[in-house]
Scaffold this active site. Structure first.
Site, mmCIF file in Angstrom:
data_model
loop_
_atom_site.group_PDB
_atom_site.id
_atom_site.type_symbol
_atom_site.label_atom_id
_atom_site.label_comp_id
_atom_site.label_asym_id
_atom_site.label_seq_id
_atom_site.Cartn_x
_atom_site.Cartn_y
_atom_site.Cartn_z
ATOM 1 N N SER A 259 -32.482 -30.466 42.932
ATOM 2 C CA SER A 259 -31.465 -30.453 42.715
ATOM 3 C C SER A 259 -30.779 -31.664 43.468
ATOM 4 O O SER A 259 -31.578 -31.855 44.708
ATOM 5 C CB SER A 259 -30.384 -29.269 42.917
ATOM 6 O OG SER A 259 -30.367 -29.037 44.309
ATOM 7 N N LYS A 260 -30.034 -32.499 43.400
ATOM 8 C CA LYS A 260 -29.461 -33.564 44.070
ATOM 9 C C LYS A 260 -28.938 -33.076 45.567
ATOM 10 O O LYS A 260 -28.715 -34.081 46.526
ATOM 11 C CB LYS A 260 -28.458 -34.352 43.461
ATOM 12 C CG LYS A 260 -27.238 -33.290 43.061
ATOM 13 C CD LYS A 260 -26.044 -34.118 42.128
ATOM 14 C CE LYS A 260 -24.979 -33.391 41.838
ATOM 15 N NZ LYS A 260 -24.168 -33.912 40.691
ATOM 16 N N ARG A 261 -28.860 -31.644 45.831
ATOM 17 C CA ARG A 261 -28.135 -31.232 46.946
ATOM 18 C C ARG A 261 -29.449 -31.393 48.188
ATOM 19 O O ARG A 261 -29.048 -31.211 49.215
ATOM 20 C CB ARG A 261 -27.667 -29.953 46.916
ATOM 21 C CG ARG A 261 -26.671 -29.582 45.707
ATOM 22 C CD ARG A 261 -25.480 -30.319 46.461
ATOM 23 N NE ARG A 261 -24.281 -30.253 45.363
ATOM 24 C CZ ARG A 261 -23.305 -31.129 45.477
ATOM 25 N NH1 ARG A 261 -23.017 -32.078 46.352
ATOM 26 N NH2 ARG A 261 -22.209 -30.916 44.727
ATOM 27 N N ARG A 477 -24.912 -37.048 51.374
ATOM 28 C CA ARG A 477 -25.588 -35.868 51.192
ATOM 29 C C ARG A 477 -26.498 -35.563 52.666
ATOM 30 O O ARG A 477 -26.445 -34.513 53.035
ATOM 31 C CB ARG A 477 -26.505 -35.641 50.213
ATOM 32 C CG ARG A 477 -25.590 -35.630 48.702
ATOM 33 C CD ARG A 477 -26.530 -35.417 47.723
ATOM 34 N NE ARG A 477 -25.603 -35.446 46.203
ATOM 35 C CZ ARG A 477 -26.193 -36.492 45.382
ATOM 36 N NH1 ARG A 477 -26.842 -37.351 45.703
ATOM 37 N NH2 ARG A 477 -25.348 -36.638 44.576
#
Length: 491
Positions: A259-261, A477
């Site tokens: 995931s982009k997290r 992030r």
């Protein structure tokens, strides 16, 4: 079909949705489809699944084209190159889906559902309260012809649902896992055609795969649970069923779904950040175990052409391959060091030192410097990869670290959902500040510190646009993740 008795012409496809930046998962599945087709003298097709109009992003389709071409994954048929079974955009095929939905109504393997959204939600809540699986209750499965006619005459909106058998089971073969069986009691009466006339993935996917003569459906394992519905649809139409290959999902190092997290997932990011396409495609080829472990003396370096010669889809391990960004960076470094100085300079000039990029940067600092030698003083953040401000730079005097990180997270969410233009970014950020009671100065200063590492920089919004959405969001992030870990109490 079976592998021992293949179709005369192998045909595979990838079908990304233009809902944002192209995903590394699309490239991974695209690579496996590409290799499968090329090894067998078949065709590799690109289809754009753009029927989700609520999430449609107008610039996404071209980004998909550009990113896949960048990696060397060129297709034989698609929206941009044409082909004998077009159109290759689902939004241009809506009449085809409606005709096929009518075929299912005619043979009574589908039915009209007139339930309202409120009725469906009430039913779902009742099922949850009764600790039952939340699925369609079958309210409209057996409506009389008179009731249906009356509803249609009254102009009541409806969807078309597939009529899943109430008893028995469906079994299909996954070429990596063997036979898989689903009991029909666990399969929902899936919506096939929405009330706006657009198909769901399930109807469009099956109709397109059949009409485009797809022999092998190679896709992510998250579609396994949908496959019994697809098999039932093939049977309802009386069509041959293709082979199914469900690839394991890419995982983060902690084994969670990528995931982009936790990792950049945008192919745009990897291109803009200076990853080489040869390194990215090599890395994707390492995932899952399709290449021989001892190939090239175990160096883990190989080209797309070498993959085409040696990759074996049957060797892919069904355990989720780990998308290790540290390893990708190491591999990219190996490719960079193997370049001649001339090739290395050419790579720099085509990415982080391109004329287009430098010209944009020059345009925002020209009025802010007195000497050309000051160029680097104001622009280093455009070229640095690790920009991280100290607390005295990013932490506002009136807010705690917890409040600041919460607001930075909210900024990230807003920017993720915002078009990357000055006309969209600035008002979106100001609206957030008003809602969270952060002054414009505090709001923009925090974002400036995160992205540039300083309180002094060229105009913020213009800088964000030049730096690019993918790299901006990745930088945010990383900042949030790093500072959150610092702020968390040590166990």
């Amino acid at each position: 079909m079976s592998e021992s008795n293949p179709s005369p012409t192998i045909r595979v496809r990838i079908a990304p949705s233009p809902t944002g930046d192209p995903h590394v998962g699309t490239a991974y599945i695209g690579l496996i489809n590409y290799l499968y087709a090329r090894q067998r003298g078949g065709q590799f097709i690109l289809r754009i699944e753009d029927t989700d109009r609520a999430r449609f992003v107008s610039t996404s389709e071209q980004m998909i084209f550009d990113s896949l071409h960048w990696l060397g994954l060129n297709w034989d048929e698609g929206p941009d190159v044409g082909g004998p079974y077009g159109p290759y955009r689902q939004s241009e095929r809506t009449e085809i889906y409606r005709e096929h939905a009518d075929m299912l109504l005619a043979n009574e393997t589908a039915y009209r559902c007139f339930c309202t959204a409120e009725e469906l939600e009430a039913s779902r809540q009742a099922q949850i309260a009764a600790k039952q699986p939340a699925r369609y209750a079958g309210t409209c499965r057996a409506l009389s012809a008179e009731t249906i006619a009356a509803n249609l005459s009254a102009g009541k909106p409806f969807v078309i649902r597939m009529k899943v058998p109430t008893e028995g089971s469906t079994t299909f073969t996954d070429e990596l896992r063997g036979e898989i069986t689903f009991e029909h009691r666990n399969v929902d009466d899936q919506v096939l055609l929405k009330s706006d006339g657009y198909p769901t993935y399930h109807l469009a996917n099956i109709v397109d795969d059949h009409l485009m003569h797809i022999t092998d459906v190679i896709r992510a394992e998250e579609w396994i649970s949908s496959t019994p519905k697809h098999v039932l649809l093939y049977q309802a139409f009386g069509w041959d069923i293709p082979r199914f290959w469900h690839m394991p999902l890419l995982r983060n190092i902690d084994k969670s779904k990528i995931s982009k997290r936790k990792n950049p997932v945008s192919l745009i990011y990897y291109r803009q950040a200076g990853f080489l396409p040869e390194a990215v495609i090599n890395f994707l080829g390492l995932l899952g175990g399709g290449m021989p472990a001892d190939f090239n003396n175990g160096t883990e370096k190989f080209t797309l052409a070498e993959m085409q010669e040696n990759f074996d889809v049957r060797n892919i391990r069904v355990g989720g391959p780990v998308f290790d960004l540290t390893k990708l960076k190491w591999l990219n470094g190996e490719y960079l060091r193997a370049m001649t100085p001339t090739a290395f300079y050419a790579a720099l000039r085509s990415t982080v030192l391109s004329d287009a990029y430098l010209e944009q940067i020059a345009g925002v600092i020209q009025t802010r410097i007195e000497l050309l030698s000051q160029f680097g003083d104001l622009t280093n953040f455009f070229f640095a990869d690790n920009v991280h401000p100290p607390a005295e730079v990013f932490l506002p005097k009136k807010h705690t670290i917890e409040e600041t990180l919460a607001f930075a997270t909210a900024q990230l969410a807003v920017l993720e959902a915002t078009d990357w233009t000055a006309e969209a970014i600035e008002p979106a950020l100001k609206k957030l500040g008003e809602e969270e009671q952060w002054s414009v100065k505090e709001n923009f200063m925090l974002l400036r510190a995160i992205v540039t590492g300083s309180t002094m920089s060229p105009p913020l919004v213009e800088s964000l646009i030049i730096f690019g959405k993918a790299r901006t969001l990745d930088r945010m992030r990383r900042f949030i993740d790093t500072e959150t870990k610092k702020a968390s109490p040590k166990k």
